[in-house]
Design a protein around this motif. Structure first.
Motif, PDB file in Angstrom:
ATOM      1  N   TYR A  63      -5.367   0.491  -8.513  1.00  0.00           N
ATOM      2  CA  TYR A  63      -5.029  -0.902  -8.260  1.00  0.00           C
ATOM      3  C   TYR A  63      -5.685  -1.797  -9.301  1.00  0.00           C
ATOM      4  CZ  TYR A  63      -3.796   0.610  -3.497  1.00  0.00           C
ATOM      5  OH  TYR A  63      -3.246   1.232  -2.411  1.00  0.00           O
ATOM      6  N   ALA A  64      -4.960  -2.800  -9.767  1.00  0.00           N
ATOM      7  CA  ALA A  64      -5.588  -3.944 -10.412  1.00  0.00           C
ATOM      8  C   ALA A  64      -5.988  -4.852  -9.259  1.00  0.00           C
ATOM      9  CB  ALA A  64      -4.616  -4.638 -11.356  1.00  0.00           C
ATOM     10  N   GLU A  65      -7.245  -4.747  -8.822  1.00  0.00           N
ATOM     11  CA  GLU A  65      -7.637  -5.181  -7.480  1.00  0.00           C
ATOM     12  C   GLU A  65      -7.229  -6.606  -7.150  1.00  0.00           C
ATOM     13  OE1 GLU A  65     -11.626  -5.289  -4.621  1.00  0.00           O
ATOM     14  OE2 GLU A  65     -11.752  -4.668  -6.715  1.00  0.00           O
ATOM     15  N   TYR A  66      -7.459  -7.554  -8.055  1.00  0.00           N
ATOM     16  CA  TYR A  66      -7.134  -8.954  -7.769  1.00  0.00           C
ATOM     17  C   TYR A  66      -5.645  -9.117  -7.514  1.00  0.00           C
ATOM     18  CZ  TYR A  66      -6.493 -13.958  -8.630  1.00  0.00           C
ATOM     19  OH  TYR A  66      -6.133 -15.267  -8.541  1.00  0.00           O
ATOM     20  N   TYR A  67      -4.825  -8.516  -8.387  1.00  0.00           N
ATOM     21  CA  TYR A  67      -3.382  -8.622  -8.219  1.00  0.00           C
ATOM     22  C   TYR A  67      -2.892  -7.766  -7.062  1.00  0.00           C
ATOM     23  CZ  TYR A  67      -3.865 -10.707 -12.815  1.00  0.00           C
ATOM     24  OH  TYR A  67      -4.263 -11.500 -13.861  1.00  0.00           O
ATOM     25  N   ALA A  68      -3.577  -6.651  -6.807  1.00  0.00           N
ATOM     26  CA  ALA A  68      -3.181  -5.812  -5.683  1.00  0.00           C
ATOM     27  C   ALA A  68      -3.366  -6.538  -4.355  1.00  0.00           C
ATOM     28  CB  ALA A  68      -3.978  -4.510  -5.689  1.00  0.00           C
ATOM     29  N   VAL A  69      -4.406  -7.376  -4.262  1.00  0.00           N
ATOM     30  CA  VAL A  69      -4.587  -8.175  -3.047  1.00  0.00           C
ATOM     31  C   VAL A  69      -3.374  -9.078  -2.845  1.00  0.00           C
ATOM     32  CG1 VAL A  69      -6.010  -9.896  -1.895  1.00  0.00           C
ATOM     33  CG2 VAL A  69      -7.085  -8.116  -3.241  1.00  0.00           C
ATOM     34  N   ALA A  70      -2.919  -9.705  -3.932  1.00  0.00           N
ATOM     35  CA  ALA A  70      -1.744 -10.577  -3.836  1.00  0.00           C
ATOM     36  C   ALA A  70      -0.506  -9.783  -3.432  1.00  0.00           C
ATOM     37  CB  ALA A  70      -1.516 -11.284  -5.168  1.00  0.00           C
ATOM     38  N   VAL A  71      -0.327  -8.595  -4.018  1.00  0.00           N
ATOM     39  CA  VAL A  71       0.835  -7.775  -3.662  1.00  0.00           C
ATOM     40  C   VAL A  71       0.776  -7.375  -2.196  1.00  0.00           C
ATOM     41  CG1 VAL A  71       1.983  -5.577  -4.092  1.00  0.00           C
ATOM     42  CG2 VAL A  71       1.161  -6.940  -6.012  1.00  0.00           C
ATOM     43  N   ARG A  72      -0.406  -7.014  -1.723  1.00  0.00           N
ATOM     44  CA  ARG A  72      -0.563  -6.672  -0.306  1.00  0.00           C
ATOM     45  C   ARG A  72      -0.197  -7.864   0.571  1.00  0.00           C
ATOM     46  NH1 ARG A  72      -0.078  -3.095   3.677  1.00  0.00           N
ATOM     47  NH2 ARG A  72      -2.004  -2.628   4.811  1.00  0.00           N
ATOM     48  N   SER A  73      -0.679  -9.044   0.196  1.00  0.00           N
ATOM     49  CA  SER A  73      -0.370 -10.244   0.973  1.00  0.00           C
ATOM     50  C   SER A  73       1.119 -10.543   0.940  1.00  0.00           C
ATOM     51  CB  SER A  73      -1.156 -11.435   0.409  1.00  0.00           C
ATOM     52  OG  SER A  73      -2.553 -11.206   0.448  1.00  0.00           O
ATOM     53  N   MET A  74       1.741 -10.418  -0.240  1.00  0.00           N
ATOM     54  CA  MET A  74       3.173 -10.692  -0.381  1.00  0.00           C
ATOM     55  C   MET A  74       4.016  -9.661   0.354  1.00  0.00           C
ATOM     56  SD  MET A  74       2.866 -11.660  -4.413  1.00  0.00           S
ATOM     57  CE  MET A  74       4.606 -11.654  -4.789  1.00  0.00           C
ATOM     58  N   SER A  75       3.465  -8.466   0.571  1.00  0.00           N
ATOM     59  CA  SER A  75       4.229  -7.426   1.265  1.00  0.00           C
ATOM     60  C   SER A  75       4.198  -7.590   2.782  1.00  0.00           C
ATOM     61  CB  SER A  75       3.701  -6.038   0.880  1.00  0.00           C
ATOM     62  OG  SER A  75       2.416  -5.807   1.441  1.00  0.00           O
ATOM     63  N   VAL A  76       3.280  -8.412   3.293  1.00  0.00           N
ATOM     64  CA  VAL A  76       3.198  -8.598   4.745  1.00  0.00           C
ATOM     65  C   VAL A  76       3.585 -10.008   5.162  1.00  0.00           C
ATOM     66  CG1 VAL A  76       1.401  -6.849   4.995  1.00  0.00           C
ATOM     67  CG2 VAL A  76       0.734  -9.232   4.662  1.00  0.00           C
ATOM     68  N   SER A  77       3.764 -10.922   4.204  1.00  0.00           N
ATOM     69  CA  SER A  77       4.090 -12.310   4.531  1.00  0.00           C
ATOM     70  C   SER A  77       5.151 -12.820   3.562  1.00  0.00           C
ATOM     71  CB  SER A  77       2.833 -13.191   4.441  1.00  0.00           C
ATOM     72  OG  SER A  77       3.167 -14.569   4.428  1.00  0.00           O
ATOM     73  N   TRP A  78       6.309 -13.221   4.115  1.00  0.00           N
ATOM     74  CA  TRP A  78       7.359 -13.759   3.253  1.00  0.00           C
ATOM     75  C   TRP A  78       6.949 -15.098   2.657  1.00  0.00           C
ATOM     76  CZ3 TRP A  78      10.570 -10.601   1.312  1.00  0.00           C
ATOM     77  CH2 TRP A  78      11.084  -9.534   2.046  1.00  0.00           C
ATOM     78  N   ARG A  79       6.112 -15.847   3.351  1.00  0.00           N
ATOM     79  CA  ARG A  79       5.599 -17.097   2.791  1.00  0.00           C
ATOM     80  C   ARG A  79       4.734 -16.817   1.572  1.00  0.00           C
ATOM     81  NH1 ARG A  79       4.154 -22.426   4.086  1.00  0.00           N
ATOM     82  NH2 ARG A  79       2.049 -23.015   3.402  1.00  0.00           N
ATOM     83  N   ALA A  80       3.860 -15.820   1.675  1.00  0.00           N
ATOM     84  CA  ALA A  80       3.060 -15.425   0.523  1.00  0.00           C
ATOM     85  C   ALA A  80       3.947 -14.881  -0.593  1.00  0.00           C
ATOM     86  CB  ALA A  80       2.022 -14.379   0.942  1.00  0.00           C
TER      87      ALA A  80
END
Length: 658
Positions: A63-80
């Protein structure tokens, strides 16, 4: 009437006509009629090789950890997902545009959140880039050049590593190759629609990597104005229309965050004034050249790359000569001599062609793209080698053209020396770069260079041989032409074997790079451990702490606030739960403010604040420091024995009962 006993033969059924185009499409391994029979099978072999190279380490892509956090958030929230938010609660964006992360978030929704599911879109993007580059160069310079360009591109070390990791540069590179493909197709007939499509692809590249995608625009615009087969007035109008399409697609996300009220969207990271324009053009733009824009956080890109190899061959990230120093050149610059030869020879060979000659225009496009990128990259601070991946398409295209033109010159009286000279210069450059890492693959490097040198000498000898008659080919004649073609091919293959080996080194996990610092061979991030594959699981202390926080959440909107995004990532990556990071990426972003945090606590939307861990220091006068001071004085610290999560993080309960 037929006689008795006579057998009447049935009339044969009419033959069914078969559309050759449709048949060719069904049998995809067969070359179309306008290509050599060997072209399509060879292309499929190159594409298969690229898929293996890009995907071999996909399970360990990390993981590119900082961006992976965003991808994780975007994968569980359509608003994100819509706004490109860092956290599942969509309170702050990442400090980049989110276009490159959308395919990763969709893949995570479909396949689950794993290192390989985040890397898979980049593998696909890489193979598509190889196929499109072949088509583009084939139309411009023929099938042999197309295959060479596709192979050179796939085995460029930084390309081989980058497409195997979840990085923004992969989507950018694909978009720019597609833009060039549309542009060259438009140039042939001055087609406005295709030119606008090229602008759309550049705009989508902007969504992936912002201003870096605009590096191709000077080459596109000047080439169109100079070579498009249309009147001057029409050319100007077409460029203006395509430019409008580029700007509209490029700034779509900026416009979205500008028109949506601040209270209805995430705060823009990288800024102190919540401005998407400041983040794109300041924090990720002028700041890379040492120019600070008011309203942006100091990004720190004026310092050398701390993640680079501690090697004498590594060049400072801000030096003007960085692109020719071994630290960067071994990742992107093996083909410099071939590309330069291709550009110079191509322009000279076609200098007397008509204004609308498509071959000369092709050299102008690739040369303009390369020149613009070299000037910009030389002047800016480069913190990651993957930024240079956008140099790979023009380098591969021009290098392939250089090889093909030099090969054809063997039969031309005026330039029989060209191929030996080009191979000799390429040989010297390759030996220079490889010599800085003499311990890497010595069993291949030096025999390959010796073979290239011997082939060069043989070519020089045959070039100097007297011709039997004025009209005979320079390379002796038909009976002896075959062996010398083999010698020439051996020389070219030998001199390209070394950079190819560097690209293929990503098949060895030691040289596969990481998800945040791509690279191959010993000048890549060798010695850095690959990002852990276990970041999608909670450690035992974090699991106990997470269970405690969830059990005592009491219906709060957020499980907890954390003093840094790194602390939040320890919980968001494995669970996707809404943790609230304070201070953005740098800890200097005023999101949330102390007043906003207290309002969340008073409204019962936040119960816990976690202090400590990596990051989250901010400055003494930052909003984060004020929040931490308030938490320490106004919230109850939960003993480690109570929450069971160890003493690395200080857990504070705020609000009623604190």
């Amino acid at each position: 009437m037929a006689d008795a006993g006579t057998v009447t033969r049935a009339q044969p059924a009419p033959e069914r006509t078969v559309d050759p185009t449709r048949a060719s499409r069904l049998r995809f391994w067969r070359s179309p009629a306008d290509q050599p029979r060997w072209a399509r099978p060879a292309l499929l072999a190159v594409a298969a090789l690229a898929a293996v190279v890009f995907g071999w380490q996909v399970r360990h892509a990390g993981y590119a950890e900082y961006y992976a956090v965003a991808v994780r958030s975007m994968s569980v929230s359509w608003r994100a997902f819509l706004f490109g938010a860092l956290d599942p609660g969509a309170t702050v964006t990442v400090d980049k545009l989110a276009g490159a992360f959308l395919p990763q978030a969709l893949a995570a929704r479909v396949f689950g959140f794993h290192p390989w599911s985040l890397a898979l879109p980049q593998v696909v993007e890489g193979v598509v880039s190889v196929l499109v580059l072949y088509r583009l160069v084939r139309r411009w310079c023929g099938a042999p050049a197309g295959l060479l360009a596709a192979g050179m591109f796939a085995l460029t070390p930084i390309v081989a590593s980058m497409f195997g990791h979840p990085m923004e540069d992969a989507a950018l590179t694909l978009c720019l190759v597609l833009a060039a493909d549309a542009f060259v197709a438009a140039l042939a007939g001055a087609r406005t629609g295709r030119l606008a499509l090229a602008g759309v692809w550049v705009g989508l590249g902007f969504q992936a990597k912002m201003l870096q995608s605009w590096l191709v625009l000077p080459a596109f615009a000047l080439t169109w104005l100079a070579f498009a087969p249309a009147s001057r007035r029409r050319r100007l109008g077409q460029v203006a229309l395509a430019g409008a399409a580029t700007v509209a697609v490029s700034l779509a996300w900026v416009l979205l965050l500008t028109v949506v009220p601040a209270g209805d969207r995430p705060y823009v990271d990288g800024t102190t004034n919540d401005s998407a324009s400041a983040m794109v053009f300041g924090y990720n733009g002028l700041d890379r050249f040492g120019v600070h824009v008011p309203g942006t956080v100091e990004s720190g890109f004026t310092t050398p790359d701390p993640a680079g190899p501690a090697d004498a061959a590594a060049s400072p990230a801000g030096s003007w000569h960085k692109l020719v120093d071994p630290g960067y050149a071994t990742q992107i610059g093996w083909l410099y001599p071939l590309a330069l030869a291709g550009l110079v020879v191509g322009l000279l060979r076609h200098r007397r062609a008509g204004r609308t000659d498509p071959v000369r225009a092709g050299f102008a496009v690739w040369g303009g793209w390369l020149a613009t990128a070299v000037v910009v990259f030389s002047g800016m601070t480069l913190t990651h080698r993957a930024y240079l991946a956008t140099l790979a398409p023009p380098l591969a295209a021009l290098a392939a053209a250089g090889v093909v033109l030099s090969w054809r010159a063997l039969r031309d009286r005026w330039a029989t020396w060209l191929l030996p000279a080009v191979v000799l210069v390429q040989l010297a450059w390759t030996a220079h770069l490889a010599g800085r890492y003499a311990g890497f693959l010595p069993w291949l490097t030096w025999p390959a260079l010796a073979t290239a040198a011997a082939a060069t000498v043989a070519l020089v000898v045959v070039v100097r041989r007297p011709r039997r008659d004025a009209g005979a080919p320079v390379v002796a004649g038909r009976r002896t032409e075959g062996p010398w073609r083999a010698v020439a091919a051996l020389g070219v293959a030998a001199v390209l074997a070394v950079p190819a080996a560097w690209g293929l080194s990503v098949l060895d996990r030691r040289y596969a790079g990481t998800a945040f610092e791509a690279g191959a061979g010993p000048s890549g991030p060798v010695g850095l451990a690959l990002d852990a594959d276990t970041t999608d699981t909670l450690t035992a202390p974090r699991r106990r702490l997470d269970d405690y926080l969830l059990a005592h959440r009491d219906g709060a909107r957020y499980v907890a606030a954390t003093s840094s995004w790194r602390t939040a990532s320890q919980f968001v990556l494995p669970t996707g739960q809404p943790f609230l990071p304070l201070g953005g990426y740098s800890g200097l972003v005023p999101q949330p403010t102390l007043a906003e945090l207290r309002a969340l606590v008073d409204a019962g939307e936040l119960r816990f604040v976690l202090l400590g861990g990596v990051g989250g220091l901010g400055t003494t006068d930052s909003e984060l420091s004020r929040i931490m001071t308030w938490v320490l004085s106004s919230c109850r610290e939960v003993p480690a024995a109570e929450h069971g999560g160890g003493d690395e993080l200080l857990v504070h309960r705020c609000g009623p009962g604190s």
